[in-house]
Design an enzyme around this catalytic site. Structure first.
Site, PDB file in Angstrom:
ATOM      1  N   GLU A  90       0.931  -1.144   0.121  1.00 30.35           N
ATOM      2  CA  GLU A  90      -0.121   0.047  -0.137  1.00 30.35           C
ATOM      3  C   GLU A  90       0.810   1.171   0.138  1.00 30.35           C
ATOM      4  OE1 GLU A  90      -2.756   1.106   3.132  1.00 30.35           O
ATOM      5  OE2 GLU A  90      -3.325  -1.001   3.058  1.00 30.35           O
ATOM      6  N   ASP A 133      -5.918   9.340   9.856  1.00 34.34           N
ATOM      7  CA  ASP A 133      -4.446   9.220  10.397  1.00 34.34           C
ATOM      8  C   ASP A 133      -4.186   9.586  11.739  1.00 34.34           C
ATOM      9  OD1 ASP A 133      -3.494   7.384   8.399  1.00 34.34           O
ATOM     10  OD2 ASP A 133      -3.450   9.078   7.064  1.00 34.34           O
ATOM     11  N   TYR A 156     -10.515  -4.615   3.504  1.00 33.05           N
ATOM     12  CA  TYR A 156      -9.753  -3.805   4.643  1.00 33.05           C
ATOM     13  C   TYR A 156     -10.464  -3.676   6.069  1.00 33.05           C
ATOM     14  CZ  TYR A 156      -6.168  -0.420   6.514  1.00 33.05           C
ATOM     15  OH  TYR A 156      -5.168   0.168   7.122  1.00 33.05           O
TER      16      TYR A 156
END
Ligand SMILES: Cc1ncc(COP(=O)(O)O)c(C=O)c1O
Lengths: 253, 387
Positions: free
Chosen positions: A50, A61, A172
């Site tokens: 990735e 994040d 994911y």
């Protein structure tokens, strides 16, 4: 063209009776050169890689990846540079991780053809939930690219079914509520959640957010693969090789 | 009122959030729909607005300003609300909704500090925990509000990065919510963010426009134009909501032009993109990176704007203008000198545009939203020698 597709990469891991390893690297971090070297190192152990295209305002994040993105941007990292730097790599397959605004900025169709031309296999767009993904999904399908889906522990059961049933490439799984960054351990609920999702998904199920050590692989043994990001970025910012993190994980697979 | 389909205003809006937040967004939408139809909830909001916030606020005929500028200027006095800005209308509404949803912990962002203070006050009153994210630059330039929030029991987190202003504060508030999705409600302070926020915040703010429309009828059936500053756009949407269906009333939004090259005039200088969960005009570079902004007004210093404003701009129903730091400061001083009212530096942008439009079109009757009072701005402006 990437020689190996995401599906083939997972088939190979299954054939070797291994779970897959999916390292996350930030394009342009710590430097453009450093990224290219890390990419080569990662390729020796990874099943899929990735690659983050740095964004000014990454909402999902934590501090480690935020700081890496900020540094990469300061050094002028762009999508064009990223595509140039990953284009040489024949295997493993590369998927980009970026924000929907970076995709839409030059137009979704243009984005799809550019990444296709660079041999990228697909993309993960964390701020693009299922409901908003229709037009990008068809753009990707037209180009033979994979738009990867994400699931969170907060995802409601019915919605989980819908997302899992339509997942392509790999699914994911966000390990726990929160932004990216390392977590010490995972509670038994996380494993139960992995098992539940595995029953719903035809695509392989990979867990990310907080994976950094072999214990985690053992705690979440039923997953088909493991995504490791912040731990690698942390190693890079301390001037250590990402292999120090990847090798022990790889051995635990 | 503007049509909303799946959270869209025309092509704008939507819900671009990480999967972890999707459950919360769906639950919030349902809870808001339900509360809207519940007479008891509506009555609780109305009572709170009357007795805690101090509504209705006056519509004040600024006679000396009118004489000086050559028209009739009416000020909607949101500066007279409890805590001193329109932000309290939305804060009490959402806090009551959060409590109804069983959320005990509230996070909020703030730019000028007015939304943070309003949220802290609303939370104190309901016994909810309150955490406020605020850009480090804004903490410096709006210091009185930081101290007020702390006194009201809120925890204030200064945020670094970017221009150290409102955008960074929203980033951190969203990250907090991602980490605490079950316990927490994100009490957003403007008509920005993912669906249902732009719609919900407008509905909590429409009391401004509904009152103003009613109050103006003692002068004439309608004003010629209504004017409000636009940061995220909540005081403007609140005012516009009362007049949008009357095509004879012009709607004017005023963005912050800043000074030099740096601007925060999103609708005038941006192009459509996604920030903080919605598709709307956005100040961004060719790669889709969000640009840093500048304005003397912390509450307007934001590279995005509410999606409904993007829709109103493209449809032509509203027009959006740019006023820079200096012009706003001049209007700030003029209102002090002529009317004895100290306006927020944000609201001063709307005043400055009123002056401009009256210079062009003498005799116009306009309502300007005086979205807040300027006490919070004084120490910062005085220290810089700007007033
Ligand atoms: C007094 C005042 N006016 C206006 C604004 C801008 O916000 P909005 O555009 O949402 O009304 C703020 C924001 O902090 C404010 O404090």
């Amino acid at each position: 063209m990437a020689a190996v597709t995401i599906e083939q990469a997972f088939e190979q891991a299954v054939a070797a009776k291994r779970r897959a390893l999916v390292p996350f690297l930030m394009s342009g971090f710590p430097t453009r050169q450093g990224f290219s070297e890390a990419l080569k190192e990662a390729a020796t152990l990874a099943d899929v890689i990735e690659v983050g295209v740095p964004f000014s305002d990454p909402l999902a994040d934590g501090p480690v990846i935020q700081a890496a993105a900020a540094q990469a941007l300061k050094q002028g990292t762009t999508l064009a540079q990223t595509l140039n730097d990953v284009a040489g790599l024949k295997a493993p397959p590369i998927v980009l991780m970026l924000s929907i605004n970076q995709v839409l900025s030059g137009g979704a169709q243009n984005f799809a053809s550019r990444i296709k031309a660079a041999g990228v296999a697909g993309a993960i767009v964390p701020d693009l939930p299922l409901e908003e993904s229709g037009s990008l999904r068809s753009e990707f399908e037209a180009q033979g690219l994979t738009l990867l889906s994400m699931l969170a522990p907060t995802t409601a059961p019915q919605r989980m079914k819908t997302i899992a049933a339509s997942a392509k490439g790999f699914l994911y799984l966000i390990s726990s509520a929160g932004v990216t960054g390392t977590r010490e351990t995972f509670p038994p609920e996380t494993l139960a959640y992995v098992r539940r999702v595995k029953q719903l998904s035809r695509a392989p199920v990979c867990v990310g957010f907080g994976i950094s050590k072999p214990e985690h692989v053992k705690q979440l043994a039923d997953a088909d693969g493991f995504i490791v990001g912040s731990a690698l970025i942390k190693a890079q910012s301390q001037g250590r090789s990402i292999l120090e993190v990847l090798q022990p994980l790889s051995q635990a697979l | 009122m503007t049509a909303t389909h799946a959270g869209r205003f025309g092509v704008f809006g939507g819900r671009y959030v990480p999967e972890t937040l999707m459950s919360n967004m769906i639950a919030l939408e349902a809870a808001f729909d339900d509360a809207r139809r519940d007479a008891a909830f509506q009555a609780e909001v109305a009572t709170t607005l009357a007795h805690f916030v101090g509504r209705p606020t006056p519509l004040y005929h600024a006679q000396r300003l009118s004489a000086a500028w050559g028209g009739q200027v009416y000020l909607k006095r949101e500066d007279l609300t409890h805590t001193g800005a329109h932000k309290i209308n939305n804060a009490v509404g959402q806090a009551l909704l959060a409590k109804r949803m069983g959320k005990r912990r509230i996070v909020a962002e703030t730019g000028a500090g007015q939304h943070g203070v309003a949220t802290a006050a609303a939370c104190a009153r309901l016994g909810l925990e309150c955490i406020v994210y605020m850009g480090a630059l804004d903490c410096e330039r709006q210091r009185p509000n930081v101290e007020r929030m702390r006194l009201l029991g809120a925890t204030v987190h200064p945020c670094e990065g970017g221009s150290r202003n409102l955008k960074i504060a929203i980033n951190e508030a969203i990250r907090d919510w991602i980490a605490n999705p079950d316990s927490t409600h994100y009490l957003i302070g403007s008509v920005v963010g993912p669906h249902p926020y732009p719609l919900m915040v407008r509905e909590f703010q429409r009391v401004i426009g509904d009152e103003a429309r009613q109050q103006f009828t003692r002068v004439a059936p309608r004003p010629d134009a209504v004017i409000a500053c636009v940061g995220g756009g909540s005081n403007a949407m609140g005012l516009f909501a009362g007049f949008i269906e009357d095509a004879a009333v012009e709607l004017h939004g005023v963005e912050a032009g800043g000074s030099g090259d740096a601007t925060a005039a999103t609708l005038n200088h941006g192009r459509p993109g996604v920030l903080h969960g919605a598709l709307s005009y956005l100040l961004q570079d060719a790669e889709g990176q969000i640009l840093n902004t500048h304005s003397v007004a912390a509450g307007l210093d934001y590279p995005g704007v509410g999606p409904e404003h993007s829709f109103l701009k493209d449809s032509g129903r509203a027009r959006y203008h740019v006023v820079g730091d200096q012009e706003a400061l001049a209007a700030f001083k003029e209102l002090c000198a002529l009317e004895g009212i100290l306006p927020a530096i944000e609201s001063s942008h709307a005043l400055a545009f009123a002056r401009r439009i009256l210079a062009d079109r003498q005799g116009l009757r306009v309502i300007v939203n005086l979205s807040g009072r300027g006490d919070k701005d004084l120490p910062g402006l005085l220290a810089k020698g700007l007033v």
